[in-house]
Design an enzyme around this catalytic site. Structure first.
Site, PDB file in Angstrom:
ATOM      1  N   ARG A   1      15.155  67.806 -18.959  1.00 59.19           N
ATOM      2  CA  ARG A   1      13.993  68.259 -19.751  1.00 59.19           C
ATOM      3  C   ARG A   1      13.452  69.587 -19.203  1.00 59.19           C
ATOM      4  NH1 ARG A   1      16.233  65.043 -21.824  1.00 59.19           N
ATOM      5  NH2 ARG A   1      15.578  63.068 -22.710  1.00 59.19           N
TER       6      ARG A   1
ATOM      7  N   SER B   1       8.122  60.596 -25.950  1.00 56.87           N
ATOM      8  CA  SER B   1       7.910  60.192 -24.546  1.00 56.87           C
ATOM      9  C   SER B   1       6.872  61.124 -23.920  1.00 56.87           C
ATOM     10  CB  SER B   1       9.204  60.319 -23.750  1.00 56.87           C
ATOM     11  OG  SER B   1      10.200  59.564 -24.364  1.00 56.87           O
TER      12      SER B   1
ATOM     13  N   GLU C   1       5.778  65.282 -20.183  1.00 57.64           N
ATOM     14  CA  GLU C   1       6.894  65.982 -20.829  1.00 57.64           C
ATOM     15  C   GLU C   1       6.393  67.050 -21.817  1.00 57.64           C
ATOM     16  OE1 GLU C   1      10.390  63.488 -22.003  1.00 57.64           O
ATOM     17  OE2 GLU C   1      10.268  64.641 -23.849  1.00 57.64           O
TER      18      GLU C   1
HETATM   19  C1  LIG Z   1       8.626  60.537 -32.198  1.00 55.66           C
HETATM   20  C2  LIG Z   1       9.187  61.557 -31.240  1.00 55.66           C
HETATM   21  C3  LIG Z   1      10.392  61.313 -30.613  1.00 55.66           C
HETATM   22  C4  LIG Z   1      10.923  62.260 -29.719  1.00 55.66           C
HETATM   23  N1  LIG Z   1      12.129  61.978 -29.127  1.00 55.66           N
HETATM   24  C5  LIG Z   1      12.664  62.873 -28.259  1.00 55.66           C
HETATM   25  C6  LIG Z   1      13.924  62.595 -27.629  1.00 55.66           C
HETATM   26  O1  LIG Z   1      14.557  61.579 -27.880  1.00 55.66           O
HETATM   27  N2  LIG Z   1      14.404  63.504 -26.759  1.00 55.66           N
HETATM   28  C7  LIG Z   1      13.745  64.680 -26.493  1.00 55.66           C
HETATM   29  O2  LIG Z   1      14.261  65.467 -25.687  1.00 55.66           O
HETATM   30  N3  LIG Z   1      12.571  64.970 -27.074  1.00 55.66           N
HETATM   31  C8  LIG Z   1      12.009  64.101 -27.947  1.00 55.66           C
HETATM   32  N4  LIG Z   1      10.803  64.377 -28.546  1.00 55.66           N
HETATM   33  C9  LIG Z   1      10.096  65.628 -28.201  1.00 55.66           C
HETATM   34  C10 LIG Z   1      10.319  66.782 -29.213  1.00 55.66           C
HETATM   35  O3  LIG Z   1      10.806  66.304 -30.434  1.00 55.66           O
HETATM   36  C11 LIG Z   1      11.278  67.840 -28.680  1.00 55.66           C
HETATM   37  O4  LIG Z   1      10.807  68.383 -27.466  1.00 55.66           O
HETATM   38  C12 LIG Z   1      11.489  68.998 -29.666  1.00 55.66           C
HETATM   39  O5  LIG Z   1      12.550  69.819 -29.241  1.00 55.66           O
HETATM   40  C13 LIG Z   1      10.232  69.846 -29.861  1.00 55.66           C
HETATM   41  O6  LIG Z   1      10.477  70.703 -30.953  1.00 55.66           O
HETATM   42  P1  LIG Z   1       9.304  71.431 -31.734  1.00 55.66           P
HETATM   43  O7  LIG Z   1       9.933  72.399 -32.670  1.00 55.66           O
HETATM   44  O8  LIG Z   1       8.393  70.429 -32.336  1.00 55.66           O
HETATM   45  O9  LIG Z   1       8.591  72.208 -30.539  1.00 55.66           O
HETATM   46  P2  LIG Z   1       7.029  72.536 -30.359  1.00 55.66           P
HETATM   47  O10 LIG Z   1       6.300  71.272 -30.039  1.00 55.66           O
HETATM   48  O11 LIG Z   1       6.535  73.346 -31.499  1.00 55.66           O
HETATM   49  O12 LIG Z   1       7.079  73.443 -29.051  1.00 55.66           O
HETATM   50  C14 LIG Z   1       7.420  72.889 -27.798  1.00 55.66           C
HETATM   51  C15 LIG Z   1       7.555  74.033 -26.776  1.00 55.66           C
HETATM   52  O13 LIG Z   1       8.639  74.871 -27.128  1.00 55.66           O
HETATM   53  C16 LIG Z   1       8.206  76.211 -27.382  1.00 55.66           C
HETATM   54  N5  LIG Z   1       8.972  76.701 -28.524  1.00 55.66           N
HETATM   55  C17 LIG Z   1       9.096  76.118 -29.736  1.00 55.66           C
HETATM   56  N6  LIG Z   1       9.921  76.834 -30.522  1.00 55.66           N
HETATM   57  C18 LIG Z   1      10.327  77.894 -29.779  1.00 55.66           C
HETATM   58  C19 LIG Z   1      11.168  79.023 -30.030  1.00 55.66           C
HETATM   59  N7  LIG Z   1      11.783  79.204 -31.205  1.00 55.66           N
HETATM   60  N8  LIG Z   1      11.328  79.934 -29.037  1.00 55.66           N
HETATM   61  C20 LIG Z   1      10.707  79.793 -27.836  1.00 55.66           C
HETATM   62  N9  LIG Z   1       9.912  78.744 -27.546  1.00 55.66           N
HETATM   63  C21 LIG Z   1       9.715  77.815 -28.506  1.00 55.66           C
HETATM   64  C22 LIG Z   1       6.719  76.097 -27.669  1.00 55.66           C
HETATM   65  O14 LIG Z   1       6.040  77.315 -27.370  1.00 55.66           O
HETATM   66  C23 LIG Z   1       6.326  74.954 -26.745  1.00 55.66           C
HETATM   67  O15 LIG Z   1       6.178  75.450 -25.434  1.00 55.66           O
HETATM   68  C24 LIG Z   1      10.238  63.462 -29.458  1.00 55.66           C
HETATM   69  C25 LIG Z   1       9.015  63.723 -30.108  1.00 55.66           C
HETATM   70  C26 LIG Z   1       8.501  62.773 -31.000  1.00 55.66           C
HETATM   71  C27 LIG Z   1       7.208  63.083 -31.710  1.00 55.66           C
END
Ligand SMILES: Cc1cc2nc3c(=O)[nH]c(=O)nc-3n(C[C@H](O)[C@H](O)[C@H](O)COP(=O)(O)OP(=O)(O)OC[C@H]3O[C@@H](n4cnc5c(N)ncnc54)[C@H](O)[C@@H]3O)c2cc1C
Length: 342
Positions: free
Chosen positions: A168, A242, A338
């Site tokens: 992570r 998580s 996380e």
């Molecule tokens: C129900 C649920 C289940 C999940 N299961 C998992 C799992 O199984 N495994 C796992 O690893 N994660 C899991 N996650 C966490 C999450 O889905 C991941 O971390 C996902 O990659 C976040 O994507 P996002 O586009 O929503 O990022 P955001 O929440 O919008 O951003 C997260 C971070 O990334 C940065 N960021 C976003 N996009 C970019 C970009 N294009 N360039 C640079 N920085 C950027 C943001 O500034 C921030 O710091 C889960 C979340 C939920 C709600």
């Protein structure tokens, strides 16, 4: 000086984060290609302003209104770049929904991302925390990342090694944190493809169905059904998945913790360390199903904190701290969140 019409003002972020936490972006810009970043950097009022890159908002805890400008990534696109003897090289825009990418690659016959099905969020955020599930991490399938420097506007390409992936973790959470916007990701999807079924829940599916050689689409189907049974749907109950990382401890620490509770769930790692199940530690401290203010611990999975209705970010953080203190008090382990806390 008046702002350009493509810069939006006072945008509610409540619908743009899966926890459903209230916050307002004073300025918000939608990024549809890397030229949009350079256009933003040419705006005198915003060039030097703090910048928050926003994907699907599924790994964020918003405790306040972000300063400066929010860059909402909406870069689309999916194409096959190269067919190598050992891999399909596939390129995807950072704004694509991660699950849509998984399903689109499977529909074209390119296996490799199926264990990561149904993870919320966007393609561009996936390298940031090296998403992982059911025995696969993004690092196992990543080829290269394209990004734009948020200070100079210069494009950059990082190889998998340069991304410095860990559990992570990546360079985007370390030396490049807040420094660049990922515009597209290239994947190396393995040829020939083989299922990765070592995870206990998937082994159970094999045993239940008698299908010992599933297709990639079948594995994705299993992963989706396992996830739907375990995790709350953010469309129904706000959450960020998580909330804590699984702690990794030395053999000596692990022995000490087993001394405190012989049932502690632990997995040996190839480097001699042990990974502990954070959800188990939280559950052992009696948190499952508990509510503090308007935030709570999901009743089916203690690792997930939820919004019980109109919670604010500070309530989520208060609950998270209380959990950290009790796990530390009982096991001597500091749980690390996380999601990114703003
Ligand atoms: C129900 C649920 C289940 C999940 N299961 C998992 C799992 O199984 N495994 C796992 O690893 N994660 C899991 N996650 C966490 C999450 O889905 C991941 O971390 C996902 O990659 C976040 O994507 P996002 O586009 O929503 O990022 P955001 O929440 O919008 O951003 C997260 C971070 O990334 C940065 N960021 C976003 N996009 C970019 C970009 N294009 N360039 C640079 N920085 C950027 C943001 O500034 C921030 O710091 C889960 C979340 C939920 C709600």
């Amino acid at each position: 000086m008046p702002l350009s019409p493509w810069i939006e003002s006072e945008v509610s972020l409540r619908e743009l984060n899966t926890f459903g936490l209230p916050a307002v972006a004073r300025r918000l810009v939608r990024i549809r290609d890397d030229a949009d970043v350079r256009r933003l950097l040419a705006e005198p009022a915003l060039a030097a302003a703090p910048k928050l890159v926003l994907g699907g908002g599924s790994n964020l805890v918003l405790t306040r209104d972000p300063e400066g400008v929010v860059l909402k990534v909406e870069i689309e696109g999916l194409r096959l770049v190269e067919t190598r003897s050992d891999a399909y090289i596939v390129e995807a825009g950072a704004g694509l929904r991660w699950h849509d990418l998984v399903m689109a690659t499977l529909a074209r016959g390119w296996g490799g991302l199926e264990n990561l099905a149904l993870i919320p969020g966007t393609v561009g955020a996936a390298p940031v925390q090296n998403i992982g599930a059911y025995g696969i991490e993004l690092a196992d399938r990543l080829h290269e990342v394209d990004a734009v420097d948020l200070v100079t506007g210069a494009p950059l390409t990082l190889t998998r090694a340069q991304c410095a992936f860990g559990y992570r973790d990546s360079v985007f959470k370390q030396s490049l944190a807040g420094r660049c916007l990922i515009t597209c990701v290239r994947f190396a999807l393995p040829r020939p493809w083989q299922p990765v079924l070592g995870y206990l829940d998937l082994e159970r599916k094999v045993a239940e169905t008698g299908i010992s050689a599933p297709s990639a689409a079948q594995v994705a189907d299993w992963v989706c059904s396992i996830r739907r049974a375990k995790l709350p749907d953010p469309a129904v109950i706000g959450n960020a998945g998580s909330f804590f990382k699984n702690p990794v401890v030395s053999e000596d620490q692990c022995r000490d913790i087993i001394g405190r509770d012989p049932h502690v769930v632990h997995y040996p790692m190839p480097d001699g360390t042990f990974k502990l199940a954070a959800g188990w530690l939280i559950d052992a401290c009696g948190w499952k199903g508990k509510t503090v203010g308007r935030a709570g611990v999901y009743d089916k999975q203690a690792l997930v904190l939820v919004n019980r209705g109109d919670a604010i970010g500070a309530e989520v953080i208060t609950l998270a701290r209380a959990i950290q203190e009790s796990v530390y008090g009982r096991f001597g382990i500091r749980l690390e969140p996380e999601p990114v806390v703003i």
